[in-house]
Structure formats: structure tokens, C-alpha cells
Design a protein around this motif. Structure first.
Motif, PDB file in Angstrom:
ATOM      1  N   LEU A  30      -1.924  11.028   1.469  1.00 60.27           N
ATOM      2  CA  LEU A  30      -2.375  10.616   0.143  1.00 60.27           C
ATOM      3  C   LEU A  30      -3.059  11.778  -0.561  1.00 60.27           C
ATOM      4  O   LEU A  30      -3.925  12.433   0.025  1.00 60.27           O
ATOM      5  CB  LEU A  30      -3.355   9.443   0.286  1.00 60.27           C
ATOM      6  CG  LEU A  30      -3.914   8.846  -1.011  1.00 60.27           C
ATOM      7  CD1 LEU A  30      -2.815   8.119  -1.773  1.00 60.27           C
ATOM      8  CD2 LEU A  30      -5.070   7.890  -0.691  1.00 60.27           C
ATOM      9  N   ARG A  90      -3.086   7.373   4.668  1.00 57.73           N
ATOM     10  CA  ARG A  90      -4.175   8.211   4.148  1.00 57.73           C
ATOM     11  C   ARG A  90      -3.930   9.697   4.409  1.00 57.73           C
ATOM     12  O   ARG A  90      -4.398  10.545   3.650  1.00 57.73           O
ATOM     13  CB  ARG A  90      -5.519   7.787   4.739  1.00 57.73           C
ATOM     14  CG  ARG A  90      -5.674   7.950   6.236  1.00 57.73           C
ATOM     15  CD  ARG A  90      -7.076   7.526   6.694  1.00 57.73           C
ATOM     16  NE  ARG A  90      -7.167   7.454   8.146  1.00 57.73           N
ATOM     17  CZ  ARG A  90      -7.341   8.500   8.941  1.00 57.73           C
ATOM     18  NH1 ARG A  90      -7.454   9.707   8.417  1.00 57.73           N
ATOM     19  NH2 ARG A  90      -7.414   8.349  10.251  1.00 57.73           N
ATOM     20  N   THR A 109      -6.165   3.926   1.700  1.00 57.31           N
ATOM     21  CA  THR A 109      -7.068   5.046   1.967  1.00 57.31           C
ATOM     22  C   THR A 109      -7.596   5.068   3.394  1.00 57.31           C
ATOM     23  O   THR A 109      -8.254   6.037   3.779  1.00 57.31           O
ATOM     24  CB  THR A 109      -8.273   5.017   1.003  1.00 57.31           C
ATOM     25  OG1 THR A 109      -9.002   3.794   1.188  1.00 57.31           O
ATOM     26  CG2 THR A 109      -7.822   5.146  -0.435  1.00 57.31           C
ATOM     27  N   SER A 156       0.827  -1.206   0.000  1.00 56.46           N
ATOM     28  CA  SER A 156       0.000   0.000   0.000  1.00 56.46           C
ATOM     29  C   SER A 156       0.863   1.258   0.000  1.00 56.46           C
ATOM     30  O   SER A 156       0.512   2.258  -0.639  1.00 56.46           O
ATOM     31  CB  SER A 156      -0.928   0.005   1.218  1.00 56.46           C
ATOM     32  OG  SER A 156      -1.805  -1.103   1.188  1.00 56.46           O
ATOM     33  N   HIS A 192       0.711   4.205  -2.823  1.00 51.79           N
ATOM     34  CA  HIS A 192       0.652   5.598  -2.347  1.00 51.79           C
ATOM     35  C   HIS A 192       1.775   6.421  -2.978  1.00 51.79           C
ATOM     36  O   HIS A 192       1.547   7.514  -3.514  1.00 51.79           O
ATOM     37  CB  HIS A 192       0.770   5.586  -0.821  1.00 51.79           C
ATOM     38  CG  HIS A 192       1.039   6.911  -0.181  1.00 51.79           C
ATOM     39  ND1 HIS A 192       2.284   7.530  -0.230  1.00 51.79           N
ATOM     40  CD2 HIS A 192       0.249   7.742   0.552  1.00 51.79           C
ATOM     41  CE1 HIS A 192       2.240   8.671   0.426  1.00 51.79           C
ATOM     42  NE2 HIS A 192       1.012   8.828   0.916  1.00 51.79           N
ATOM     43  N   VAL A 229     -12.705   5.386  -5.673  1.00 53.90           N
ATOM     44  CA  VAL A 229     -11.972   4.119  -5.641  1.00 53.90           C
ATOM     45  C   VAL A 229     -12.914   3.007  -6.087  1.00 53.90           C
ATOM     46  O   VAL A 229     -14.106   3.008  -5.771  1.00 53.90           O
ATOM     47  CB  VAL A 229     -11.391   3.814  -4.246  1.00 53.90           C
ATOM     48  CG1 VAL A 229     -10.236   4.748  -3.932  1.00 53.90           C
ATOM     49  CG2 VAL A 229     -12.453   3.898  -3.156  1.00 53.90           C
ATOM     50  N   HIS A 287     -13.593  10.123   2.974  1.00 54.99           N
ATOM     51  CA  HIS A 287     -13.086   8.983   2.197  1.00 54.99           C
ATOM     52  C   HIS A 287     -13.581   9.087   0.755  1.00 54.99           C
ATOM     53  O   HIS A 287     -14.716   9.497   0.502  1.00 54.99           O
ATOM     54  CB  HIS A 287     -13.554   7.671   2.831  1.00 54.99           C
ATOM     55  CG  HIS A 287     -12.919   6.458   2.236  1.00 54.99           C
ATOM     56  ND1 HIS A 287     -13.394   5.839   1.097  1.00 54.99           N
ATOM     57  CD2 HIS A 287     -11.834   5.737   2.629  1.00 54.99           C
ATOM     58  CE1 HIS A 287     -12.632   4.804   0.814  1.00 54.99           C
ATOM     59  NE2 HIS A 287     -11.679   4.719   1.728  1.00 54.99           N
ATOM     60  N   PRO A 288     -12.749   8.710  -0.218  1.00 54.11           N
ATOM     61  CA  PRO A 288     -13.206   8.747  -1.610  1.00 54.11           C
ATOM     62  C   PRO A 288     -14.461   7.894  -1.808  1.00 54.11           C
ATOM     63  O   PRO A 288     -14.663   6.885  -1.121  1.00 54.11           O
ATOM     64  CB  PRO A 288     -12.023   8.155  -2.390  1.00 54.11           C
ATOM     65  CG  PRO A 288     -10.844   8.293  -1.492  1.00 54.11           C
ATOM     66  CD  PRO A 288     -11.360   8.211  -0.098  1.00 54.11           C
ATOM     67  N   LYS A 341      -7.542  -0.377  -0.270  1.00 57.39           N
ATOM     68  CA  LYS A 341      -8.357  -0.120   0.926  1.00 57.39           C
ATOM     69  C   LYS A 341      -7.460   0.308   2.079  1.00 57.39           C
ATOM     70  O   LYS A 341      -7.746   1.294   2.780  1.00 57.39           O
ATOM     71  CB  LYS A 341      -9.151  -1.372   1.302  1.00 57.39           C
ATOM     72  CG  LYS A 341     -10.252  -1.747   0.329  1.00 57.39           C
ATOM     73  CD  LYS A 341     -10.761  -3.158   0.600  1.00 57.39           C
ATOM     74  CE  LYS A 341     -11.716  -3.621  -0.481  1.00 57.39           C
ATOM     75  NZ  LYS A 341     -12.028  -5.056  -0.392  1.00 57.39           N
ATOM     76  N   LEU A 376      -8.470  11.711  -3.812  1.00 58.81           N
ATOM     77  CA  LEU A 376      -8.918  10.841  -4.903  1.00 58.81           C
ATOM     78  C   LEU A 376     -10.388  11.119  -5.197  1.00 58.81           C
ATOM     79  O   LEU A 376     -11.176  11.350  -4.285  1.00 58.81           O
ATOM     80  CB  LEU A 376      -8.731   9.372  -4.532  1.00 58.81           C
ATOM     81  CG  LEU A 376      -7.326   8.929  -4.114  1.00 58.81           C
ATOM     82  CD1 LEU A 376      -7.342   7.458  -3.721  1.00 58.81           C
ATOM     83  CD2 LEU A 376      -6.315   9.181  -5.230  1.00 58.81           C
TER      84      LEU A 376
END
Length: 318
Positions: A183, A180, A174, A125, A129, A189, A241-242, A171, A186
């Protein structure tokens, strides 16, 4: 797709090579059309797997900023296998996927990331990122490397799609606090048939294999699995969150069927509404990605494209 739809087997290990081999001759026949889409490779970090492929659209779908939206695709492979470029005769697989979404107007990016045994949570992840951050910071390098005249990529309109283990990695990316918070924002997702929790009936993920190696002991797994990370988010973090699109093949193995239901329930409980869901009709776990650019079983890809474009268009009036 007939050969895929007629095979009742759903075990991923048993259908993997069977499915890839079914699409090899179909994609090879379409090679010249697929390869019309320009592809360039870049290095986004220092490790040997820190490479990504960029697919350039001939006719970009422009954002309200008059730039080109971006789709990252993160492949799966059970945490210990996978590559953005397979060796012959399977080399057209992700080449076709990248071309499919580029043909629909998106700069499409497929990064490699670290695998087991080199990788331990949350290394994969972290790599994804870092690839996103690198692309955002090097938008002009990517644009100017194309042999065609193309508008700049739009870092305000980045979508990320992950399949299988790749879905688990995005997952975590984010929702895991250490990732996150740094990041880039976004637009959405796409979670395509990936794990949500590991204590799934009939499976031994917790006690052996790559999941045990990557996520740690059963106790560590419960702390690190996407479901726990989601439940630990505050209401404000959930709102930030996206937006999530769920994708699943019609004939996923039983444990992923269970997982799909639980994800939808958990999202509805926190979001207060049913999440959008796309089902790949006639597909098994492996076949959706390989069907793209084959002329067969592509409907799920068209629906994902439409979902992304709807969010781009809607943002113009917000």
C-alpha cells in the motif's frame, strides 16, 4: 437536522431510508451549487465495479510540494450494498460528500468495490488498495482530464476515510499483511463508525448475514477482524501505521457505542496516547454523510477537514 435529531431510533435498518428521504429535498435545492464541482469517472481495474469518481477542487489546498492533497472516501452498506452513485431520488448523496471536501481544497475520490455475494475476504479491501495504487500511478491522467487548470495531485498526501463497513475495509487494508506491504504511504486514516470486532453483545454478526459470508466462520472472523489484526502488529508496524482519526455519530446503535469505546482503548494501549475523536452531534449512524453540503449538521466534516489540513501544514516543518 431537526427531523433527524428528534427521532430517537438508532437501529440502522429502521433509520436508513428515513434519513436519506429527509435529506433528498434539501440537497436537491442545493443541486446547482453542489454540481459546480467538476466530477470525472475513471476505471481502475477490470471488474465491472472497478470504477471511481474524482471530484476536482476549484481552489486547491496546496501541500508543501505545491500539489493537491487527496481524500479517498469508502462508503459502507453492510458488505452487500452500496454504490458511489445512487439512483434517483437519492443521487445527490455521495455527490454532495465529494463536492463538500473538494470545496475545501482536496481532490476527493470515491471508488466502488466488490460486494457480497461476489466478494469474500479480503476482496473489498483489495479493491480499495488497488484504487489507491491506480490513482498514484495515474496522477497525470487525472489532472489532465479536468476541464480546469489544476495542479497535480500529491501522492505523498493521501488520506482515506471509511464509513461503517467501509471503515472496516480500510482497517483491513492498512493492517492485513498481504495488503499493507504494497500500500502506498498514507498521511492519515479516518475511521467513521465501523466495526472493530464481531462478537458484540446483542448482535448476531458471527452466525448469519453478510458478515458471516464475507469474513467466514466465527473462527475465521476472530482471525480477520480489525481488532485482531491491530493486536498482531509489532510495535514497529504500529509506529508505521497511518495516524488515525476516530469519528462517530452521537446516536450510534448500542453495539457501535461499545465498539467506539473499545477502539479508543485499544489504540491508547498501543500508541500510549488518547486518539483524536470527533462526535457528530445530533446525528444518527446514517446522517453524517448526507448532511454534507446541506447547510445542516456539517460541523463534523469541517473538523475532519481541519484535522487533515493540520497534518499537511505540520509536515512542512518536519
Amino acid at each position: 437536522m431537526d427531523i433527524i435529531a428528534k427521532n430517537p431510533e438508532t437501529n440502522i435498518d429502521k433509520i436508513n431510508l428515513y434519513t436519506l428521504s429527509a435529506f433528498v429535498p434539501i440537497l436537491d435545492e442545493r443541486r446547482s451549487e453542489i454540481e459546480k464541482i467538476e466530477k470525472k469517472t475513471f476505471k481502475y481495474g477490470q471488474r465491472y465495479r472497478h470504477n471511481l469518481d474524482v471530484y476536482y477542487p476549484d481552489q486547491p489546498f496546496l501541500t508543501p510540494n505545491a500539489k493537491v492533497p487527496v481524500l479517498f472516501f469508502v462508503y459502507g452498506g453492510g458488505y452487500n450494498t452500496g454504490s458511489r452513485q445512487f439512483p434517483p431520488p437519492y443521487e445527490m448523496g455521495y455527490r454532495a460528500l465529494g463536492s463538500f471536501f473538494a470545496q475545501r481544497g482536496f481532490i476527493t475520490i470515491i471508488p466502488d468495490y466488490r460486494l457480497v455475494p461476489e466478494a469474500r475476504f479480503p476482496a473489498a479491501s483489495q479493491d480499495i488498495h488497488d484504487a489507491i495504487v491506480w490513482v498514484k500511478d495515474n496522477a497525470e491522467t487525472i489532472r489532465s482530464s479536468s476541464t480546469r487548470s489544476i495542479q497535480e495531485l500529491d501522492s505523498e498526501y493521501i488520506f482515506v476515510m471509511g464509513h461503517s463497513a467501509g471503515a472496516a475495509h480500510i482497517k483491513v487494508m492498512t493492517m492485513y499483511e498481504a495488503l499493507r506491504k504494497t500500500l502506498p504511504p498514507l498521511r492519515g486514516v479516518i475511521w467513521n463508525a465501523g466495526p472493530w470486532f464481531f462478537d458484540v453483545r446483542g448482535e448476531s454478526f458471527q452466525t448469519s448475514g453478510p458478515v458471516r459470508f464475507y469474513f467466514g466462520t466465527p473462527e475465521q472472523q476472530r482471525e480477520r477482524e480489525p481488532r485482531t489484526l491491530w493486536n498482531n502488529l509489532t510495535d514497529e508496524e504500529i509506529r508505521a501505521h497511518p495516524e488515525v482519526l476516530l469519528v462517530q455519530a452521537e446516536r450510534e446503535p448500542d453495539w457501535l457505542q461499545v465498539t467506539g469505546i473499545e477502539i479508543a482503548n485499544d489504540l491508547k494501549r498501543r500508541l500510549g496516547k488518547e486518539p483524536k475523536r470527533i462526535v457528530g452531534v445530533g446525528h444518527n449512524h446514517v446522517s453524517p454523510n448526507w448532511a454534507l453540503c446541506s447547510g445542516q449538521g456539517e460541523q463534523w466534516g469541517h473538523e475532519v477537514t481541519e484535522w487533515m489540513k493540520e497534518r499537511i501544514v505540520a509536515s512542512a516543518g518536519s
